[in-house]
Design an enzyme around this catalytic site. Structure first.
Site, PDB file in Angstrom:
ATOM      1  N   HIS A   1       0.861  -1.187   0.000  1.00  0.00           N
ATOM      2  CA  HIS A   1       0.000   0.000   0.000  1.00  0.00           C
ATOM      3  C   HIS A   1       0.899   1.238   0.000  1.00  0.00           C
ATOM      4  CE1 HIS A   1      -3.774  -2.193   0.532  1.00  0.00           C
ATOM      5  NE2 HIS A   1      -3.054  -3.030   1.251  1.00  0.00           N
TER       6      HIS A   1
ATOM      7  N   ASN B   1      -6.511   1.029  -3.147  1.00  0.00           N
ATOM      8  CA  ASN B   1      -7.254   1.858  -2.185  1.00  0.00           C
ATOM      9  C   ASN B   1      -6.503   3.148  -1.881  1.00  0.00           C
ATOM     10  OD1 ASN B   1      -5.392   0.175  -0.856  1.00  0.00           O
ATOM     11  ND2 ASN B   1      -6.516   0.251   1.069  1.00  0.00           N
TER      12      ASN B   1
ATOM     13  N   LYS C   1      -7.255  -6.222  -8.369  1.00  0.00           N
ATOM     14  CA  LYS C   1      -7.543  -6.461  -6.953  1.00  0.00           C
ATOM     15  C   LYS C   1      -8.991  -6.105  -6.639  1.00  0.00           C
ATOM     16  CE  LYS C   1      -7.422  -6.332  -2.345  1.00  0.00           C
ATOM     17  NZ  LYS C   1      -6.604  -5.607  -1.404  1.00  0.00           N
TER      18      LYS C   1
ATOM     19  N   HIS D   1      -9.409 -10.144  -1.719  1.00  0.00           N
ATOM     20  CA  HIS D   1      -9.418 -10.135  -0.247  1.00  0.00           C
ATOM     21  C   HIS D   1     -10.736 -10.799   0.166  1.00  0.00           C
ATOM     22  CE1 HIS D   1      -9.217  -7.619   3.721  1.00  0.00           C
ATOM     23  NE2 HIS D   1      -9.937  -8.699   3.885  1.00  0.00           N
TER      24      HIS D   1
ATOM     25  N   HIS E   1      -4.217 -12.714   1.875  1.00  0.00           N
ATOM     26  CA  HIS E   1      -4.330 -12.787   3.349  1.00  0.00           C
ATOM     27  C   HIS E   1      -4.693 -14.179   3.858  1.00  0.00           C
ATOM     28  CE1 HIS E   1      -4.380  -8.479   3.079  1.00  0.00           C
ATOM     29  NE2 HIS E   1      -5.624  -8.397   2.657  1.00  0.00           N
TER      30      HIS E   1
ATOM     31  N   ASP F   1       1.601  -6.801   2.361  1.00  0.00           N
ATOM     32  CA  ASP F   1       0.459  -6.045   2.874  1.00  0.00           C
ATOM     33  C   ASP F   1       0.969  -4.889   3.748  1.00  0.00           C
ATOM     34  OD1 ASP F   1      -2.150  -5.285   3.264  1.00  0.00           O
ATOM     35  OD2 ASP F   1      -2.557  -6.769   4.823  1.00  0.00           O
TER      36      ASP F   1
HETATM   37 ZN   LIG Z   1      -3.632  -5.013   1.676  1.00  0.00          ZN
END
Ligand SMILES: [Zn+2]
Length: 461
Positions: free
Chosen positions: A65, A97, A147, A189, A248, A320
């Site tokens: 990120h 994001n 994603k 995710h 994840h 992550d």
């Molecule tokens: Zn992430």
């Protein structure tokens, strides 16, 4: 013979066929010679003595990120890639994001242009795959994967701002179909929001919004909100043939389903994050509260993850890396649901894994596969990246397996100035990071400059 940019002498070098004692020469950013012979180039602009060290292909983080544009009070493309360089990462791939979120070709191009100016290591960006009409154009613009956050679009501005969360199964299925046509991986995710609504409500009714309650909620019924979501996306994968990349992964149930799908020869890959292996213990939930969440990962889940790494169910480590300020985290002591999840990772994870190698938890060869070789193959940049061979980019991470350090907040490059691993003792550390023949980190100090990174698109074929 042409002028060499770089020679790395005397190291033990990882290759896909095993470790060899070899010198490496690079010119024009590529490995041009590998071996030890009289004919080996004698001089170069930079000569590094790697005696007693191990030379690995540069790490590839498919899940960073970068936070820019939109959240530069947490991190930006320069600070994030400084952390990458310090941590041995030579290719860092951003996440959608940001603000505005990268749901369109135009926004994706803007992020790439910004990255060209500011990144220290090589880069790409995983755009959001939530708008079916934009998917072919995004693939054409050079992305490596898509994603989707499988969460309800709450309209909250962080972390799941409008446009990047998709929980409706019909809409999600449409995106699977569209991404399948591109041949690129779809990163999901996994999350079951309907179940989460019921589970969370029970804690809130008791007035409990503590980090411990949050940690338990996400893991209730042994991780049911993860497992039901993974079952759904695996079924979607089977129907559409998409290359599914499960993010994840941290539950034994999820791992088992992925293991079975992979056993059937389906294009399914599994990501595990360093926080799941090194941070998510109950002891840390108690001690670090919001600073360790993300998510709680109980001991028997951690054991399943190490087993998955050993048997090949786990394909790669995505960091992550998800920095938040202390102010944002401190809210979590009172109300964890008001505090964002995630924490800095990219600078420290290689050291933690090298320590695990020294402890006998995995082999160094396995570590290279899950941090470089497999990510390169799954994200379509092999053999340009993810290996050390003649013709590949001279992306090299030189590690000293004997070096002992204590990780501290003071030496961290992330804008937020803290790491959840502060105080952690490690044995094994990167001492040089080299991107296409240029040194970007030496002895923990980043010397690479913004603009040094290159936009890396899929390798043809
Ligand atoms: Zn992430």
């Amino acid at each position: 013979m042409e002028k060499m940019e770089l020679i790395v002498k005397g190291g033990t070098v990882w290759t896909p066929g095993g470790f060899i004692e070899a010198d490496i020469a690079a010119a024009r950013g590529k490995v041009v010679a590998l071996g030890r012979s009289e004919a080996f180039p004698a001089s170069a602009d930079t000569v590094i003595d790697a005696k007693g060290k191990v030379v690995l292909p540069g790490l590839i983080d498919t899940h960073t990120h970068h936070r820019e544009p939109g959240f530069t009070h947490k991190e930006d493309l320069t600070t994030a890639t400084q952390g990458a360089a310090a941590g041995g990462v030579t290719l860092s791939i951003g996440m959608p994001n940001v603000d505005p979120p990268t749901t369109t070709v135009e926004r994706y191009r803007d992020v790439i242009e910004l990255s060209r100016k500011k990144a220290i290591v090589d880069f790409n960006h995983n755009p959001s795959g939530t708008v079916p009409e934009q998917i072919p154009g995004l693939a054409g613009a050079g992305c490596l994967a898509f994603k989707i956050f499988m969460v309800r679009d709450t309209g909250r501005d962080y972390p799941h701002m409008p446009g990047i969360g998709l929980h409706n199964h019909g809409a999600l299925f449409r995106c699977f179909e569209e991404v399948a046509k591109t041949g690129l991986p779809l990163m999901i995710h996994p999350h079951d929001q309907d179940l989460m609504d019921v589970i969370e409500q029970r804690y809130w009714e008791r007035g409990d919004r503590s980090p411990q309650a949050y940690a338990r909620a996400y893991r209730d019924f042994d991780g049911i909100i993860w497992d039901t979501a993974i079952a759904t996306i695996l079924r979607f994968q089977k129907a559409t043939g998409v290359k599914l990349h499960i993010l994840h992964t941290s539950t034994p149930g999820g791992l088992e389903m992925a293991r079975r799908a992979k056993g059937e020869g389906r294009p399914v890959s599994v990501e595990v994050n360093p926080w799941a292996l090194f941070l998510g213990s109950w002891e840390n939930v108690e001690k670090l509260g919001p600073y360790c969440l993300g998510f709680w990962v109980p001991e028997h889940h951690v054991e399943a993850l190490w087993q998955g790494i050993e048997d090949g169910t786990v394909d790669l480590i995505g960091t992550d890396h998800a920095p938040h300020t202390k102010e944002e985290k401190d809210i979590g002591w009172k109300d964890m649901w008001k505090s964002p999840g995630g924490e800095p990772q990219i600078q420290d994870y290689l050291k933690l894994f090298l320590t695990a190698v020294n402890e006998g938890k995995l082999t160094l060869d396995k570590l290279v596969r899950i941090t470089s070789y497999n990510p390169a193959r799954i994200f379509g940049v092999y053999p340009r990246k993810g290996t050390i061979q003649v013709g590949s980019d001279a992306d090299l991470t030189i590690v000293d397996m004997k070096r002992e350090e204590t990780i501290t907040n003071e030496t961290t490059y992330t804008r937020v100035g803290w790491t959840p691993y502060h105080g952690r003792k490690v044995k094994g550390a990167p001492v040089y990071t080299i991107v296409r023949g240029k040194v970007v980190m030496q002895d923990g100090k980043v010397v690479g400059k913004p603009g040094g990174g290159e936009f890396i698109t899929p390798v043809a074929g």
